[in-house]
Structure formats: C-alpha cells, structure tokens
Write an enzyme that holds these catalytic residues in place. Sequence first.
Site, PDB file in Angstrom:
ATOM      1  N   ARG A  29     -14.749 -37.963 -12.505  1.00 44.08           N
ATOM      2  CA  ARG A  29     -15.204 -39.014 -13.423  1.00 44.08           C
ATOM      3  C   ARG A  29     -15.034 -40.339 -12.707  1.00 44.08           C
ATOM      4  NH1 ARG A  29     -13.862 -39.773 -19.720  1.00 44.08           N
ATOM      5  NH2 ARG A  29     -15.457 -38.161 -19.695  1.00 44.08           N
ATOM      6  N   HIS A  50     -23.930 -38.251 -18.098  1.00 38.05           N
ATOM      7  CA  HIS A  50     -22.801 -37.444 -18.597  1.00 38.05           C
ATOM      8  C   HIS A  50     -23.317 -36.029 -18.891  1.00 38.05           C
ATOM      9  CE1 HIS A  50     -18.971 -36.512 -20.092  1.00 38.05           C
ATOM     10  NE2 HIS A  50     -18.923 -37.200 -21.211  1.00 38.05           N
ATOM     11  N   GLN A 106     -21.380 -33.279 -21.066  1.00 42.95           N
ATOM     12  CA  GLN A 106     -21.429 -33.570 -22.498  1.00 42.95           C
ATOM     13  C   GLN A 106     -22.719 -33.039 -23.110  1.00 42.95           C
ATOM     14  OE1 GLN A 106     -19.076 -35.333 -24.498  1.00 42.95           O
ATOM     15  NE2 GLN A 106     -20.364 -34.429 -26.065  1.00 42.95           N
ATOM     16  N   ASP A 128     -23.116 -43.218 -30.287  1.00 42.08           N
ATOM     17  CA  ASP A 128     -21.992 -43.271 -29.347  1.00 42.08           C
ATOM     18  C   ASP A 128     -21.381 -44.672 -29.490  1.00 42.08           C
ATOM     19  OD1 ASP A 128     -20.220 -42.789 -27.251  1.00 42.08           O
ATOM     20  OD2 ASP A 128     -21.737 -42.808 -25.665  1.00 42.08           O
ATOM     21  N   CYS A 183     -20.357 -37.954 -29.143  1.00 43.55           N
ATOM     22  CA  CYS A 183     -19.595 -37.282 -28.080  1.00 43.55           C
ATOM     23  C   CYS A 183     -18.101 -37.542 -28.186  1.00 43.55           C
ATOM     24  CB  CYS A 183     -20.124 -37.715 -26.715  1.00 43.55           C
ATOM     25  SG  CYS A 183     -19.870 -39.469 -26.361  1.00 43.55           S
ATOM     26  N   ARG A 193     -17.194 -28.284 -25.720  1.00 41.64           N
ATOM     27  CA  ARG A 193     -16.980 -28.712 -24.330  1.00 41.64           C
ATOM     28  C   ARG A 193     -16.306 -27.586 -23.537  1.00 41.64           C
ATOM     29  NH1 ARG A 193     -16.934 -34.176 -23.055  1.00 41.64           N
ATOM     30  NH2 ARG A 193     -17.115 -33.331 -20.952  1.00 41.64           N
TER      31      ARG A 193
HETATM   32  N1   CP Z   1     -16.809 -37.099 -24.677  1.00 43.73           N
HETATM   33  C1   CP Z   1     -15.998 -37.238 -23.622  1.00 43.73           C
HETATM   34  O1   CP Z   1     -16.385 -37.129 -22.450  1.00 43.73           O
HETATM   35  O2   CP Z   1     -14.695 -37.473 -23.951  1.00 43.73           O
HETATM   36  P1   CP Z   1     -13.527 -37.895 -22.963  1.00 43.73           P
HETATM   37  O3   CP Z   1     -13.803 -39.288 -22.486  1.00 43.73           O
HETATM   38  O4   CP Z   1     -12.284 -37.819 -23.827  1.00 43.73           O
HETATM   39  O5   CP Z   1     -13.483 -36.927 -21.815  1.00 43.73           O
HETATM   40  N1  NVA Z   2     -20.760 -43.708 -23.383  1.00 45.04           N
HETATM   41  C1  NVA Z   2     -19.332 -43.445 -23.335  1.00 45.04           C
HETATM   42  C2  NVA Z   2     -19.051 -41.982 -23.353  1.00 45.04           C
HETATM   43  C3  NVA Z   2     -17.578 -41.640 -23.388  1.00 45.04           C
HETATM   44  C4  NVA Z   2     -17.326 -40.166 -23.342  1.00 45.04           C
HETATM   45  C5  NVA Z   2     -18.745 -44.092 -22.092  1.00 45.04           C
HETATM   46  O1  NVA Z   2     -19.372 -44.027 -21.037  1.00 45.04           O
HETATM   47  O2  NVA Z   2     -17.664 -44.679 -22.192  1.00 45.04           O
END
Ligand code: CP
Ligand code: NVA
Length: 303
Positions: free
Chosen positions: A102, A129, A132, A220, A259, A287
């Site tokens: 990440r 992502h 997700q 989101d 998400c 997930r």
């Molecule tokens: N939805 C998602 O990716 O959650 P986290 O940021 O908790 O991993």
């Molecule tokens: N759009 C959000 C998703 C988090 C899982 C972000 O990028 O922070």
Amino acid sequence: MSPKHFLDIASQSPEALRAILDEGHRVKAEGRIRTDRLRGKTLAMLFERPSTRTRFSFDLAMRELGGDTIVASGDEMQLGRGESLSDTAKVLSRYVSAVMIRMLDHGGLTTFAEAAEVPVINGLTRRSHPCQIIADLITIEERVGPLAEQTLAWVGDGNNVLSTLLEAAPKLGFKMRIATPPEFALRPTVVDTARRLGADVTVGTDPKEAVRGCDVVVTDAWASMGDEDEEERRHVFRPYQVDEALMEEAGPSAIFMHCLPAHRGEEVTNAVMDGPRSAVFDEAENRVHAQKAILAYVFDRLG
Ligand code: CP
Ligand code: NVA
C-alpha cells in the site's frame, strides 16, 4: 518468466476477472477452514499508509491457505532512509514469494513491480484499489445478482475506488451512473477509456439523478488518504451525503456499499450504514475471500 502481478483491474482480461470472482465465491462457500494450498509461501505486506481491512484480510487469507506473512511499514525499513524501490523489490524477491504494497504513488508501485521477481499486489494507491473492487463485485453478485444486469450509482468523490470500479464496468458489463462535485470529478481519461471499451456510463453532478432506479448505491470518504483539503471538501460534498431520502430514489431492492472506513454523518448517515440495505460489513468480510482468490491468481492456482 515474468511474475503475475495484480496491480489494477484495467490490465486484467474479462476471463481472468471472472475466474478470480468465481474463486472468491468458491472459497467463501468452502468456509473459513485451514488448507495447505499455499504452504511454503510467504507474503510480505508493506504499508506506507494505515490499514485495517487490507492488513487483516490478507494476513488471515495467507494463514488459512497455509502460508506465512511478514508485515512492515515503509518507515521501519531502509525505504524510509532512501533505499530505492527497485533495490528493495530485488531484495524482497530473494526472501518472499509475493509482496502486497500500500503506497499512494501508483508510479512507485509500478517501479517496484517492474524490478520484482515475485508477484506484486496493489493494496491501494491514490489511483487504484483493485483488491477492494474484487470484494465489492463478489458482494454485488451475492446480494443483488449477475453483474451484467446491474446499474451502479456512485455518489461522492471521483477517487481511486471509483476509478477502479469503472475499469471493471466494461469488462463485466454493469452500468455506471456517476455524480461528483464538478471540482472533484473523475479523471476524464478513465471515463474515456471505459467508454472506448464499451461501458455504459453517465457522468454528472446530481446525486438524485445518478441514483434514480439503480441497483447499488456506492460512496466513499470525501477525503482520501493523502488529500489535505479536508475542510474545503466537507463543505463542497455536503449535498452528496447518502441518506435515507437519497436511498428512496434507488430501485426497491437496491443495496448500499462503502469500502470503509466510513465517516458517519459525512458521506453516509447512521440510518443508511446500519439499515437493512447496507452491505458494508459483507464487503469487509468478503475482503478475506477476495484476497484468497487474488493470491490464487498470482500463484497460478485458480480453478
Ligand atoms: N477498504 C480498505 O481498504 O480498508 P483499509 O484501509 O482498512 O485497509
Ligand atoms: N478512497 C479511500 C479508500 C480507503 C480504503 C482512500 O484512498 O483513502
């Protein structure tokens, strides 16, 4: 042979996506049992940003498949002192069987993947992502029905989750109705690409219009990780809150998706999050099943 990465949805064929989704349903039906399908494999999980779902679900998926995990954050590695992404990728390739990362910079992720000799999985960038979206598509098939018969409405920010969902639309045949504030619209190239590939997508600014008669309402956070204009966004996005009145505009059996993490009282009300149409905790559970399917894909164990 170059490793099989999972970096975005755009580079997956419809057949590969279908096989990943089928595997997700299959492992879910199998239950949360321990198998030895990935015995001897180790997944490194690198986090430049916080995570609850991605971290726990990948760790659980590897354990239940008989494999191991090693978790580290960028700043506890030499990456934080300037070691290059490419050198880090080459070193980790000598240690582990795959790497999940990440990091906000999508270009950094592709640089890492180009140097890696083991599969690399995108655990979220500012652009994309994909893990997700696999869980979300599994959830829609479970809760609503075949993807090609559904219309999804996105209300809110033109962010990474929306872009990735739209990459999946032409490949799996669902329609998309998008409403974002004009100043936070989706990158036009993402919309153009989806249309060129045959997606039925409308792009506008009116939440009610987007949601009318749809099967799935998705939103989101108004500010994603790395966005520094939270106060301005709170003001601009106020008309984009998903509340019960907006859900009334959707089809009679429409579900609500997010998400997570959610900001209750901002992009969604408590009544919608906790109401009967909410699929958000199914999404979170899925997930785990999605990660197992993605791991099967990168390790060539599908089917
Ligand atoms: N939805 C998602 O990716 O959650 P986290 O940021 O908790 O991993
Ligand atoms: N759009 C959000 C998703 C988090 C899982 C972000 O990028 O922070």
